[in-house]
Design a protein around this motif. Structure first.
Motif, short mmCIF file in Angstrom:
data_model
loop_
_atom_site.label_atom_id
_atom_site.label_comp_id
_atom_site.label_asym_id
_atom_site.label_seq_id
_atom_site.Cartn_x
_atom_site.Cartn_y
_atom_site.Cartn_z
N ALA A 184 0.82 -1.22 0.00
CA ALA A 184 0.00 0.00 0.00
C ALA A 184 0.84 1.26 0.00
O ALA A 184 0.44 2.29 -0.56
CB ALA A 184 -0.92 0.01 1.23
N MET A 185 2.02 1.20 0.62
CA MET A 185 2.79 2.43 0.83
C MET A 185 3.10 3.14 -0.48
O MET A 185 3.00 4.36 -0.58
CB MET A 185 4.08 2.10 1.58
N LEU B 222 -0.41 5.55 -2.20
CA LEU B 222 0.04 6.91 -1.91
C LEU B 222 0.39 7.65 -3.21
O LEU B 222 0.14 8.86 -3.33
CB LEU B 222 1.26 6.86 -0.99
N PHE C 285 0.61 3.02 8.71
CA PHE C 285 -0.51 2.81 7.79
C PHE C 285 -1.80 3.40 8.36
O PHE C 285 -2.57 4.05 7.65
CB PHE C 285 -0.71 1.31 7.53
N GLN D 142 -1.69 7.11 8.19
CA GLN D 142 -1.92 7.53 6.81
C GLN D 142 -3.40 7.48 6.45
O GLN D 142 -3.92 8.38 5.78
CB GLN D 142 -1.12 6.64 5.86
N ALA D 143 -4.07 6.43 6.90
CA ALA D 143 -5.50 6.31 6.62
C ALA D 143 -6.30 7.45 7.22
O ALA D 143 -7.31 7.89 6.66
CB ALA D 143 -6.02 4.97 7.16
N MET E 55 6.05 4.66 8.88
CA MET E 55 5.67 3.68 7.88
C MET E 55 6.91 3.13 7.17
O MET E 55 7.12 1.91 7.05
CB MET E 55 4.72 4.34 6.87
N TYR F 293 -8.69 5.09 -0.84
CA TYR F 293 -7.29 4.92 -0.47
C TYR F 293 -7.13 4.81 1.04
O TYR F 293 -6.30 4.04 1.54
CB TYR F 293 -6.46 6.09 -0.99
N PHE G 52 -5.38 1.74 3.21
CA PHE G 52 -4.35 1.87 4.24
C PHE G 52 -4.81 1.30 5.57
O PHE G 52 -4.01 0.71 6.32
CB PHE G 52 -3.95 3.34 4.40
N ALA H 159 -4.41 -2.34 5.24
CA ALA H 159 -2.99 -2.68 5.27
C ALA H 159 -2.45 -2.67 6.69
O ALA H 159 -1.64 -3.53 7.07
CB ALA H 159 -2.21 -1.68 4.40
#
Length: 513
Positions: free
Chosen positions: A329-330, A334, A391, A394-395, A415, A476, A480, A483
């Motif tokens: 996912a990273m 992104l 993660f 980020q979400a 991350m 997205y 995350f 993930a």
């Protein structure tokens, strides 16, 4: 730099396979005339270990080869729109420019690793690098979709021969210990840096020159690295009797892994229950079952099943596969968020990934020191939970009003740093306790686990991203979130890894394949 120092073999346990040696314990040297122990002669170094002054070609070949392999996965993505416009590619053809490389790469990894055991890492490295460079030249000069897709598929085969050797060069040259852990950590960071900078390099080459240079740039690099390997890298000495290639096993595992990877990629557009996705997966699993049956009866198997009795190899590869499902996912989601939602250009997107690259490199340098103090299992969990936390962070910050500082820079540090620690230690553990004659095969297995995990990650997280309401940024964010959960859950398997004091044990006695 510490990695360029030839490691001291004193006090290091050599983990040669039991078929090569039954005793891995150092014995005391007889006393010299003064009553002090005689110093060890250079011949006492572990078999296959690089001698002083001979480590730099190993490191150069390993790191540049790994960088090229991973770079070519991401660098082409930025050039896809230009390829489409120049060659009038259909949507299906454009997808096969990406999948042609990914499928052959996944399918031939195990074969590439085993070939290095049979014919020597130097020969297979040069063969893989030569095919990779020649296919890059053909792709860069292609005038239609068929030639471009065929060149990308050939690139994948060359990369599959090259990738396992880049790792087995290190495991052959360095005995288990701090120096090997540092080298593998740097190998992991170099690969991750290739993925992170691929967008930037691809954007610069496409904007300033042409999409063709995304492929053509591999040619001069391949020639230069090939010259260094040819002139300075020593081929490992092998016994007079060379094992035969297990052709039935090679066909089954190559077709099986390739079919499973193809079926998984088809789920992105067709779904998991569609025949175009389900049938290749089932056929691939059947071929892999046949591969296991063939290997159990083969006198000289492609992948000796006894290796899976080494707990570090078996559990390490399972954890690697599961954690890579989330780790994908990273980079992928992104990139989509920055370009689709924030409106970043290809070059700006590549620049935005520089903090990730820096965190990866720094964390890979500190990982061996922390591992020596706290233990590999503890630091693997720390790396996994740090990645999962990144993660989840980020979400939480993906929205249409996101800025570089709030939506990208903050989550990037835990991350990327966590991923560097996690992948470096899992790679080190998964290749431990293995004799020199199986180093290439196990390296191919590790790379296959990572690749299949990434393919699964694209399918699973892609379905999560597209399966709910809201705008692209909401999808997205869901990816995350998933993930983070998957990565954290994979850490439940870490206690099954052997303790550091036990993981260097090889299978002893005559064990059937």
């Amino acid at each position: 730099m510490a990695l360029m120092t030839t490691p001291d073999a004193t006090g290091t346990t050599d983990t040669a396979d039991a078929a090569d040696t039954a005793d891995t314990t150092h014995t005391a040297e007889p006393a010299g005339p003064t009553g002090s122990p005689r110093s060890r002669a250079p011949a006492a170094a572990p078999a296959g270990a690089a001698l002083p002054g001979r480590l730099w070609p190993v490191l150069l070949a390993s790191y540049i080869g790994q960088f090229l392999v991973v770079l070519d996965v991401s660098v082409v993505n930025v050039a896809l729109p230009s390829m489409r416009d120049d060659l009038a590619l259909s949507g299906t053809a454009l997808q096969w420019v990406v999948n042609g490389y990914a499928l052959t790469f996944a399918g031939f990894l195990l074969l590439g690793g085993r070939l290095s055991d049979l014919f020597g890492p130097k020969r297979v490295y040069l063969a893989g690098l030569g095919l990779f460079a020649a296919a890059s030249l053909a792709g860069g000069l292609a005038q239609n979709d068929a030639l471009l897709i065929a060149a990308r598929a050939a690139q994948g085969i060359g990369a599959a021969f090259l990738a396992p050797v880049t790792l087995s060069l290190l495991t052959r040259a360095l005995p288990e210990g701090a120096a090997r852990t540092r080298a593998i950590a740097a190998w992991t960071a170099v690969g991750a840096a290739g993925g992170a900078t691929g967008g930037l390099i691809g954007g610069v080459l496409t904007d300033l020159a042409s999409w063709r240079w995304v492929l053509l740039i591999n040619v001069p690099i391949g020639v230069a690295v090939g010259a260094v390997v040819l002139l300075w890298l020593r081929e490992q000495h092998r016994g007079a009797e060379r094992p035969a290639l297990d052709l039935p096993g090679a066909v089954l595992v190559t077709g099986g892994v390739g079919a499973v990877a193809y079926g998984i990629t088809e789920t992105e557009s067709a779904g998991w229950t569609a025949g175009s996705a389900l049938l290749p997966v089932l056929a691939g699993l059947a071929a892999l079952a046949g591969f296991v049956a063939v290997e159990a009866r083969s006198a000289q198997p492609l992948m000796p099943l006894r290796l899976f009795r080494i707990r570090a190899v078996a559990v390490g590869n399972v954890v690697t596969l599961v954690s890579m499902v989330g780790g994908f996912a990273m980079w992928y989601f992104l990139t989509l968020y920055m370009q689709t939602v924030l409106g970043y250009s290809a070059i700006r997107t590549g620049l935005a990934f520089l903090p990730h690259t820096a965190a990866l490199i720094l964390a890979s340098q500190f990982a061996p020191r922390l591992t020596a103090r706290f233990g590999s299992r503890t630091m693997t969990v720390v790396g996994g939970l740090l990645t999962a936390g990144g993660f989840l962070w980020q979400a939480a910050v993906l929205d249409t009003d996101g800025t570089f500082a709030s939506a990208i820079l903050g989550p990037a540090l835990p991350m990327a740093a966590g991923m560097a620690v996690l992948m470096a230690l899992l790679t080190d553990v998964s290749t431990s306790g293995v004799g020199e004659r199986d180093a290439g095969g196990v390296s191919g297995l590790v790379n296959t686990s990572r690749q299949i995990g990434a393919v699964l990650g694209l399918a699973i997280l892609g379905a999560v991203a597209s399966g709910g309401a809201g705008g692209p940024e909401d999808g997205y964010a869901r990816a995350f979130l998933a993930a983070g959960v998957i990565t954290a859950a994979s850490m439940l398997l870490v206690p099954f890894l052997p303790r550091p004091g036990k993981r260097t044990r090889s299978v002893t006695g005559p064990v059937p394949a």
